[in-house]
Design a protein around this motif. Structure first.
Motif, PDB file in Angstrom:
ATOM      1  N   ARG A  57       0.412   4.970  -0.429  1.00 47.00           N
ATOM      2  CA  ARG A  57      -0.854   4.363  -0.810  1.00 47.00           C
ATOM      3  C   ARG A  57      -1.899   5.456  -1.014  1.00 47.00           C
ATOM      4  NH1 ARG A  57      -2.217  -0.207   3.435  1.00 47.00           N
ATOM      5  NH2 ARG A  57      -2.342   1.600   4.805  1.00 47.00           N
TER       6      ARG A  57
ATOM      7  N   LYS B 274      10.310   0.004   5.316  1.00 45.14           N
ATOM      8  CA  LYS B 274      11.066  -1.160   4.853  1.00 45.14           C
ATOM      9  C   LYS B 274      12.522  -1.077   5.314  1.00 45.14           C
ATOM     10  CE  LYS B 274       8.237  -1.895   0.709  1.00 45.14           C
ATOM     11  NZ  LYS B 274       8.248  -2.257  -0.723  1.00 45.14           N
TER      12      LYS B 274
ATOM     13  N   MET C 127       9.893  -5.747   4.085  1.00 43.66           N
ATOM     14  CA  MET C 127       8.790  -5.076   4.768  1.00 43.66           C
ATOM     15  C   MET C 127       8.925  -5.195   6.284  1.00 43.66           C
ATOM     16  SD  MET C 127       6.368  -3.884   2.602  1.00 43.66           S
ATOM     17  CE  MET C 127       4.817  -4.008   3.470  1.00 43.66           C
TER      18      MET C 127
ATOM     19  N   ASP D  35       6.326  -5.541   8.787  1.00 41.38           N
ATOM     20  CA  ASP D  35       4.893  -5.825   8.687  1.00 41.38           C
ATOM     21  C   ASP D  35       4.047  -4.964   9.621  1.00 41.38           C
ATOM     22  OD1 ASP D  35       5.400  -7.722   6.793  1.00 41.38           O
ATOM     23  OD2 ASP D  35       5.442  -9.392   8.210  1.00 41.38           O
TER      24      ASP D  35
ATOM     25  N   TYR E 159       2.428   1.364   8.412  1.00 39.03           N
ATOM     26  CA  TYR E 159       2.170   2.307   7.329  1.00 39.03           C
ATOM     27  C   TYR E 159       1.932   3.668   7.974  1.00 39.03           C
ATOM     28  CZ  TYR E 159       1.507  -1.651   4.164  1.00 39.03           C
ATOM     29  OH  TYR E 159       1.696  -2.782   3.410  1.00 39.03           O
TER      30      TYR E 159
ATOM     31  N   TYR F  35      -2.580 -10.050   5.229  1.00 39.54           N
ATOM     32  CA  TYR F  35      -2.830  -9.173   4.086  1.00 39.54           C
ATOM     33  C   TYR F  35      -4.031  -8.264   4.351  1.00 39.54           C
ATOM     34  CZ  TYR F  35      -3.052  -7.732  -0.807  1.00 39.54           C
ATOM     35  OH  TYR F  35      -3.043  -6.978  -1.951  1.00 39.54           O
TER      36      TYR F  35
ATOM     37  N   ASN G 216      -3.870  -4.014   4.844  1.00 39.13           N
ATOM     38  CA  ASN G 216      -4.593  -3.186   3.877  1.00 39.13           C
ATOM     39  C   ASN G 216      -5.922  -2.657   4.401  1.00 39.13           C
ATOM     40  OD1 ASN G 216      -3.104  -3.345   1.085  1.00 39.13           O
ATOM     41  ND2 ASN G 216      -3.015  -5.411   1.935  1.00 39.13           N
TER      42      ASN G 216
ATOM     43  N   LYS H 122      -2.340 -12.768  -4.287  1.00 34.93           N
ATOM     44  CA  LYS H 122      -1.913 -11.476  -3.736  1.00 34.93           C
ATOM     45  C   LYS H 122      -1.289 -11.649  -2.363  1.00 34.93           C
ATOM     46  CE  LYS H 122      -5.124  -8.388  -6.167  1.00 34.93           C
ATOM     47  NZ  LYS H 122      -6.237  -7.439  -6.003  1.00 34.93           N
ATOM     48  N   ALA H 123      -1.901 -12.484  -1.525  1.00 31.09           N
ATOM     49  CA  ALA H 123      -1.386 -12.694  -0.172  1.00 31.09           C
ATOM     50  C   ALA H 123      -0.006 -13.336  -0.197  1.00 31.09           C
ATOM     51  CB  ALA H 123      -2.353 -13.558   0.632  1.00 31.09           C
TER      52      ALA H 123
ATOM     53  N   HIS I 227       2.613 -10.848  -1.381  1.00 30.21           N
ATOM     54  CA  HIS I 227       2.928  -9.889  -0.323  1.00 30.21           C
ATOM     55  C   HIS I 227       3.996 -10.431   0.622  1.00 30.21           C
ATOM     56  CE1 HIS I 227       2.488  -6.981   2.873  1.00 30.21           C
ATOM     57  NE2 HIS I 227       2.349  -7.983   3.712  1.00 30.21           N
ATOM     58  N   GLN I 228       4.061 -11.753   0.770  1.00 28.11           N
ATOM     59  CA  GLN I 228       5.051 -12.346   1.671  1.00 28.11           C
ATOM     60  C   GLN I 228       6.478 -12.242   1.135  1.00 28.11           C
ATOM     61  OE1 GLN I 228       4.410 -13.664   4.788  1.00 28.11           O
ATOM     62  NE2 GLN I 228       2.362 -12.804   4.453  1.00 28.11           N
ATOM     63  N   ARG I 229       6.605 -11.829  -0.124  1.00 24.15           N
ATOM     64  CA  ARG I 229       7.923 -11.656  -0.764  1.00 24.15           C
ATOM     65  C   ARG I 229       8.738 -12.958  -0.761  1.00 24.15           C
ATOM     66  NH1 ARG I 229       5.194  -7.533  -0.812  1.00 24.15           N
ATOM     67  NH2 ARG I 229       5.984  -5.408  -0.900  1.00 24.15           N
TER      68      ARG I 229
END
Length: 381
Positions: free
Chosen positions: A12, A20, A33, A35, A38, A101, A105, A171-172, A175-177
């Protein structure tokens, strides 16, 4: 079946990357992911597939990694598929997905962006209360969107506001795929954008010369802040954050040096005598009043100053002062510098725009302005 943990290869903006779990099941590969994790590459042990112990959250992160891998292994060893593993995430509430989310971020988003997402959570909760429902990810489809749009319209929100909220919802969910076949339908046409005028140098002069006696104390102060934003090409939020530490002197000339809050880019701008006078008047503290109150004040100042040229507002013509806001200062500075012949690259650097495409939307000059500017070129002589 092969399962291993990897550090994602696309970091990022802050240099961190997601952790992952890689799964290869009969030649089909998917990444899942872990969760909330990062980290920078220096904290990742590629061989052991764990977070190195020198990271302050190593034990917590490695526990999360183990739990995620175990959940995946159990699922596939029990005959599960990619599809039904993803579907198990669909029971999550939309508000929970939005909260997650924001958390994931928080290092990337500004305080303003995080606040915008929290506003979306509030709107969704109000919508749910109004209809006595709970919004699960699996329920977000075209009907949900239509109901949400109807609710927002009923509450008096404009199309653009509704579109922004739905964009965050989308977007949220992405993100959950989860395999949500309706995700591309989560949108709302904003309609025609409201015009965003700029003030010419003559109109800026009108505001500068408005008699102090005609302004209230708040209007006088806000006018100063507006002019400062114009002189330095700043957003109102950047004006609010000004301090003495933002100013340096070189070769007897004062410069503003700051980091643009929105784009995180550094800007260096010469400080004019007019700007310096305003800064000294407030001892370099320009934080007074909220943005909404400043907008209200500067609109009234523009009316008093006689900024009355008729401009389009939807299907009608209105005096320009009605459309003036604090951000008009930055837009006006960019447009006027462009009309005076400064290179767009130079304007971009001064104002901290990320690229020329972002800057281009600020230019509000009309056809006649462009034609008059073009007269100096040999092509038109």
């Amino acid at each position: 079946m092969t399962i291993r943990t990897v550090l994602w290869g696309q970091p990022r903006k802050d240099g961190t990357a997601a952790v992952k779990v890689y799964v290869n099941l009969n030649g089909v590969v998917r990444y899942f992911m872990v969760d909330g994790i990062y980290i920078e590459s220096k904290f990742w042990d590629k061989n052991k597939q764990v977070v190195k112990s020198k990271h302050p959250n190593a034990r917590l992160y490695n526990a999360k990694i183990r739990a995620r891998k175990i959940a995946l292994e159990e699922h596939f060893l029990n005959g599960g598929t990619f599809e039904n593993f993803l579907k198990s995430s669909k029971s999550k509430l939309l508000t929970e997905a939005l909260e997650e989310y924001i958390t994931l971020n928080k290092g990337e988003y500004s305080a303003g962006t995080a606040k915008a997402y929290r506003n979306t959570i509030s709107r969704v909760r109000q919508f749910e209360k109004h209809y006595s429902i709970k919004s699960y990810i699996k329920d977000i489809d075209e009907k949900w969107v239509a109901d949400f749009v109807t609710y927002m319209k009923k509450m008096g929100f404009v199309k653009a506001t509704t579109a922004y909220h739905l964009g965050r919802v989308k977007k949220a969910i992405m993100h959950q795929r989860v395999d949500n076949p309706h995700v591309e339908k989560i949108k709302h046409k904003q309609g025609r954008a409201r015009p965003k005028p700029f003030l010419t140098p003559n109109e800026i002069a009108q505001i500068e010369k408005t008699p102090d006696s005609e302004l209230s104390k708040a209007q006088y102060i806000v006018r100063d802040f507006f002019l400062l934003a114009y002189y330095l090409l700043l957003r109102d939020s950047d004006v609010t954050a000004i301090s003495k530490s933002n100013f340096i002197e070189k070769n007897s000339k004062v410069f503003y040096v700051g980091t643009n809050k929105k784009t995180k880019t550094q800007v260096i701008v010469p400080v004019s005598a007019k700007a310096k006078t305003i800064l000294q008047r407030y001892d370099y503290d320009c934080s007074r009043y909220t943005n909404s109150y400043r907008n209200k004040c500067i609109r009234r100042v523009a009316e008093i100053a006689g900024i009355s040229t008729l401009v389009e507002d939807g299907d009608e013509l209105v005096p320009k002062w009605k459309l003036v806001s604090m951000h008009t200062a930055r837009r006006s500075a960019a447009t006027n510098l462009d009309m005076q012949g400064m290179s767009q690259h130079g304007i971009k650097m001064l104002g901290g725009w990320k690229n020329l495409a972002s800057l281009a939307v600020y230019f509000r000059s009309g056809n006649m302005d462009i034609a008059e500017k073009a007269q100096k070129f040999d092509h038109f002589k």
